[in-house]
Design a protein around this motif. Structure first.
Motif, PDB file in Angstrom:
ATOM      1  N   ARG A  54      -8.229  10.838   4.305  1.00  0.00           N
ATOM      2  CA  ARG A  54      -8.597  12.182   4.885  1.00  0.00           C
ATOM      3  C   ARG A  54      -8.765  12.122   6.521  1.00  0.00           C
ATOM      4  O   ARG A  54      -8.375  13.116   6.998  1.00  0.00           O
ATOM      5  N   LEU A  55      -9.241  11.026   6.888  1.00  0.00           N
ATOM      6  CA  LEU A  55      -9.465  11.134   8.436  1.00  0.00           C
ATOM      7  C   LEU A  55      -7.944  10.855   9.160  1.00  0.00           C
ATOM      8  O   LEU A  55      -7.675  11.242  10.289  1.00  0.00           O
ATOM      9  N   ASP A  56      -7.108  10.156   8.510  1.00  0.00           N
ATOM     10  CA  ASP A  56      -5.726   9.792   9.025  1.00  0.00           C
ATOM     11  C   ASP A  56      -4.936  11.135   8.903  1.00  0.00           C
ATOM     12  O   ASP A  56      -4.290  11.596   9.907  1.00  0.00           O
ATOM     13  N   ASP A  89       1.062  13.390  -0.545  1.00  0.00           N
ATOM     14  CA  ASP A  89      -0.048  13.634   0.737  1.00  0.00           C
ATOM     15  C   ASP A  89      -0.080  12.599   1.377  1.00  0.00           C
ATOM     16  O   ASP A  89      -0.290  12.407   2.802  1.00  0.00           O
ATOM     17  N   ASP A  90      -0.534  11.309   0.780  1.00  0.00           N
ATOM     18  CA  ASP A  90      -0.776   9.999   1.492  1.00  0.00           C
ATOM     19  C   ASP A  90       0.448   9.746   2.720  1.00  0.00           C
ATOM     20  O   ASP A  90       0.348   9.223   3.718  1.00  0.00           O
ATOM     21  N   ALA A  91       1.526   9.984   2.160  1.00  0.00           N
ATOM     22  CA  ALA A  91       2.863   9.586   2.947  1.00  0.00           C
ATOM     23  C   ALA A  91       2.949  10.145   4.314  1.00  0.00           C
ATOM     24  O   ALA A  91       3.499   9.819   5.225  1.00  0.00           O
ATOM     25  N   ARG A  92       2.143  11.473   4.418  1.00  0.00           N
ATOM     26  CA  ARG A  92       2.221  12.218   5.733  1.00  0.00           C
ATOM     27  C   ARG A  92       1.400  11.370   6.819  1.00  0.00           C
ATOM     28  O   ARG A  92       1.765  11.689   7.848  1.00  0.00           O
ATOM     29  N   ARG A  93       0.956  10.467   6.425  1.00  0.00           N
ATOM     30  CA  ARG A  93       0.314   9.656   7.543  1.00  0.00           C
ATOM     31  C   ARG A  93       1.295   8.991   8.360  1.00  0.00           C
ATOM     32  O   ARG A  93       1.045   8.533   9.583  1.00  0.00           O
ATOM     33  N   MET A  94       2.536   8.557   7.948  1.00  0.00           N
ATOM     34  CA  MET A  94       3.620   7.901   8.523  1.00  0.00           C
ATOM     35  C   MET A  94       4.442   8.863   9.512  1.00  0.00           C
ATOM     36  O   MET A  94       5.514   8.682   9.916  1.00  0.00           O
ATOM     37  N   GLU A 130       0.766  -1.063  -0.012  1.00  0.00           N
ATOM     38  CA  GLU A 130      -0.107  -0.058   0.104  1.00  0.00           C
ATOM     39  C   GLU A 130       0.858   1.221   0.116  1.00  0.00           C
ATOM     40  O   GLU A 130       0.597   2.032  -0.655  1.00  0.00           O
ATOM     41  N   VAL A 131       1.866   1.169   0.797  1.00  0.00           N
ATOM     42  CA  VAL A 131       2.774   2.355   0.867  1.00  0.00           C
ATOM     43  C   VAL A 131       3.464   2.698  -0.471  1.00  0.00           C
ATOM     44  O   VAL A 131       3.764   3.961  -0.749  1.00  0.00           O
ATOM     45  N   ALA A 132       3.856   1.632  -1.151  1.00  0.00           N
ATOM     46  CA  ALA A 132       4.343   1.834  -2.400  1.00  0.00           C
ATOM     47  C   ALA A 132       3.422   2.666  -3.514  1.00  0.00           C
ATOM     48  O   ALA A 132       3.978   3.276  -4.338  1.00  0.00           O
ATOM     49  N   THR A 133       2.014   2.535  -3.361  1.00  0.00           N
ATOM     50  CA  THR A 133       0.954   3.315  -4.048  1.00  0.00           C
ATOM     51  C   THR A 133       0.650   4.582  -3.439  1.00  0.00           C
ATOM     52  O   THR A 133      -0.119   5.373  -4.142  1.00  0.00           O
ATOM     53  N   TYR A 134       1.213   5.147  -2.365  1.00  0.00           N
ATOM     54  CA  TYR A 134       0.996   6.400  -1.834  1.00  0.00           C
ATOM     55  C   TYR A 134       1.578   7.539  -2.658  1.00  0.00           C
ATOM     56  O   TYR A 134       2.558   7.742  -3.182  1.00  0.00           O
ATOM     57  N   ALA A 135       0.369   8.566  -2.550  1.00  0.00           N
ATOM     58  CA  ALA A 135       0.837   9.903  -3.402  1.00  0.00           C
ATOM     59  C   ALA A 135       1.676  10.726  -2.207  1.00  0.00           C
ATOM     60  O   ALA A 135       1.833  10.124  -1.039  1.00  0.00           O
TER      61      ALA A 135
END
Length: 511
Positions: free
Chosen positions: A479-481, A449-454, A442-447
């Motif tokens: 969005r929630l994360d 903005d998505d990577a900010r979750r980590m 899943e992380v490999a497909t992150y944009a």
């Protein structure tokens, strides 16, 4: 003449613009008339919504009752039947003082009614104010007030008042979900800003805002689209006329550079005379109130955004909180863990625990623990079921997954399969509350903005858990994360833990 286009049964008004209003038909600008229509006192045209008056009186009565209960219990517990006249007088004065403290902390302001957190904060601030006032007055008058009485009376008053406000909040929220106890809103702005602001207001009916009309400048692209069930399109803005026509309680201005400065200031003056609230959206989304502050600089009101607390002292505090609370929960859950382990072992072949590599804070991988709820060869059979996925496009989910064991269905329904993750919390791999722990694929497909979750540790629970669980779309989960990462606090963690218990018992979205 101002051209109003009205739909959904709203009457088409006549010319509401005063004859001296400035009009420029060459460009879409906001115009606040130099001479506004004659102001009819709000008390003559509008009466304050009955729910507002009822809520205020209910809050006053609840706070007074809370103070009387707290004082009475403290007097009985501290002095028993030997209560002196001095403490009887003090017990009579404290409830009145309590109401004054709540009022000073804005606990009875109309704009905060039914908002929840802001009301609770006013009660907590009033508690500290009352405690400080009693201490100062006791020192100034050199009176020997029993500390045991104060220690009992003030906290019990606070707890009772919080309970009353919570009951009031639940009551008004239930009414708002059926369209009652709402504030009528006129949204002013341009196409995208108006659409975004209106959508956010309509997504949260519990906040108490209902959009009755929108105002946009002539030539705006929004005039060619349908922005909602109730729409007021216009070729030129006459906000004050729209306020009078639609009897709104709030004017919400979406971020727009052409309605700012002196024009916005004059509009606020006109709305003030009518008793109408003015709110301005800066266009910033998913940022909680504690991170926002207004700072006056050179005569300007500048919006300041604090950085998210993802490192340093707050991060250390969160780690300590996770380990202390996690250890307590693990000790309490030990009997349940033993029973579940035995059931898993006796009902299907394979190991009791399922280990899976997940990605944690800063991209560090770790082995996440769960009770096994599927057959031993579940991973090998996943490929043949992939086309049947009912997940959100990124996560694989099946409501009736044939790989799930009989006992596994019950474990998933009540989230008991995730209890071993308390060990991950004690190890420091996870937090009690945080974003969902992702797989490396899943992380490999992150944009970006998505990577900010980590930026923070993944959590055993989170906003995704209390907002729909497996029923959320991928965009909603992200969005929630991200909202959690940007607005983390201990108070938010406690709120999510409380809501998690309710979500688990409700079994919504668990499969």
């Amino acid at each position: 003449m101002t051209d109003f286009v009205v739909s959904e049964g709203l009457a088409e008004p006549a010319d509401l613009r005063p004859p001296t209003a400035k009009t420029d038909r060459r460009r879409p600008v906001w115009v606040v008339p130099d001479e506004v229509p004659a102001i009819v006192p709000r008390s003559a045209r509008f009466t304050e919504a009955r729910w507002v008056a009822k809520y205020r009186w209910a809050a006053l009565a609840g706070d007074l009752s809370a103070a009387l209960i707290g004082v009475s219990l403290a007097l009985v517990a501290r002095f028993g039947a030997q209560i002196t006249w001095g403490y009887i007088i003090l017990g009579a004065v404290l409830p009145i003082t309590w109401l004054a403290c709540v009022a000073l902390e804005r606990g009875y302001e109309t704009r905060y009614f039914g908002t929840g957190p802001e009301e609770f904060r006013s009660i907590l601030r009033a508690t500290f104010a009352l405690t400080a006032l009693v201490a100062v007055m006791s020192y100034a008058t050199k009176s020997n007030v029993a500390r045991g009485f104060v220690v009992l009376a003030v906290p019990m008053t606070c707890v009772a008042a919080l309970l009353v406000r919570w009951l009031l909040h639940r009551s008004i929220s239930s009414r708002r979900f059926v369209g009652r106890c709402m504030r009528r809103v006129l949204v002013v702005g341009r196409n995208a800003q108006v659409t975004t602001l209106r959508r956010h207001l309509e997504e949260r009916p519990a906040d108490g805002y209902v959009v009755v009309a929108t105002c946009q400048p002539r030539g705006d692209a929004a005039e060619e689209a349908d922005p909602g069930p109730i729409r007021l399109g216009r070729t030129e803005v006459d906000i004050l006329a729209a306020v009078d026509q639609y009897e709104v309680d709030v004017v919400a201005v979406a971020a727009d550079p052409e309605l700012a400065g002196q024009s916005l200031r004059r509009l606020s003056w006109a709305l003030e005379q009518r008793g109408i609230d003015l709110i301005v959206s800066p266009g910033i989304v998913e940022v909680a109130g504690p991170r926002i502050s207004i700072r006056p600089v050179a005569g300007l009101s500048l919006l300041h955004l604090e950085r998210p607390s993802v490192s340093g002292g707050p991060h250390l505090l969160k780690s300590i909180f996770d380990r202390v609370v996690g250890l307590g929960l693990l000790l309490l859950a030990t009997p349940v863990l033993l029973v579940v382990a035995v059931l898993v072992k006796l009902t299907s072949r394979g190991p009791v625990l399922f280990r899976q590599t997940r990605v944690g804070r800063a991209g560090v991988e770790f082995s996440m623990l769960k009770f096994r709820t599927m057959c031993a060869d579940a991973e090998e059979r996943k490929a043949e079921l992939h086309a049947l996925s009912e997940g959100n496009g990124v996560l694989f989910k099946l409501r009736d997954d044939p790989r799930v064991t009989r006992i596994g269905r019950y474990l998933r329904r009540f989230s008991l399969d995730e209890l071993p993750q308390l060990v991950n919390v004690l190890r420091g791999d996870m937090s009690l509350v945080g974003p969902r722990p992702p797989l490396a694929t899943e992380v490999a497909t992150y944009a970006i903005d998505d990577a900010r979750r980590m930026l923070v540790k993944p959590g055993l629970t989170g906003l995704w858990q209390v907002s729909g669980r497996s029923d959320l779309t991928w965009e909603e989960s992200v969005r929630l994360d991200l909202r959690y990462v940007d607005n983390w606090s201990i108070a938010l963690d406690l709120l999510i833990l409380w809501k998690t218990a309710r979500a688990v018992l409700g079994r919504d979205g668990a499969y």
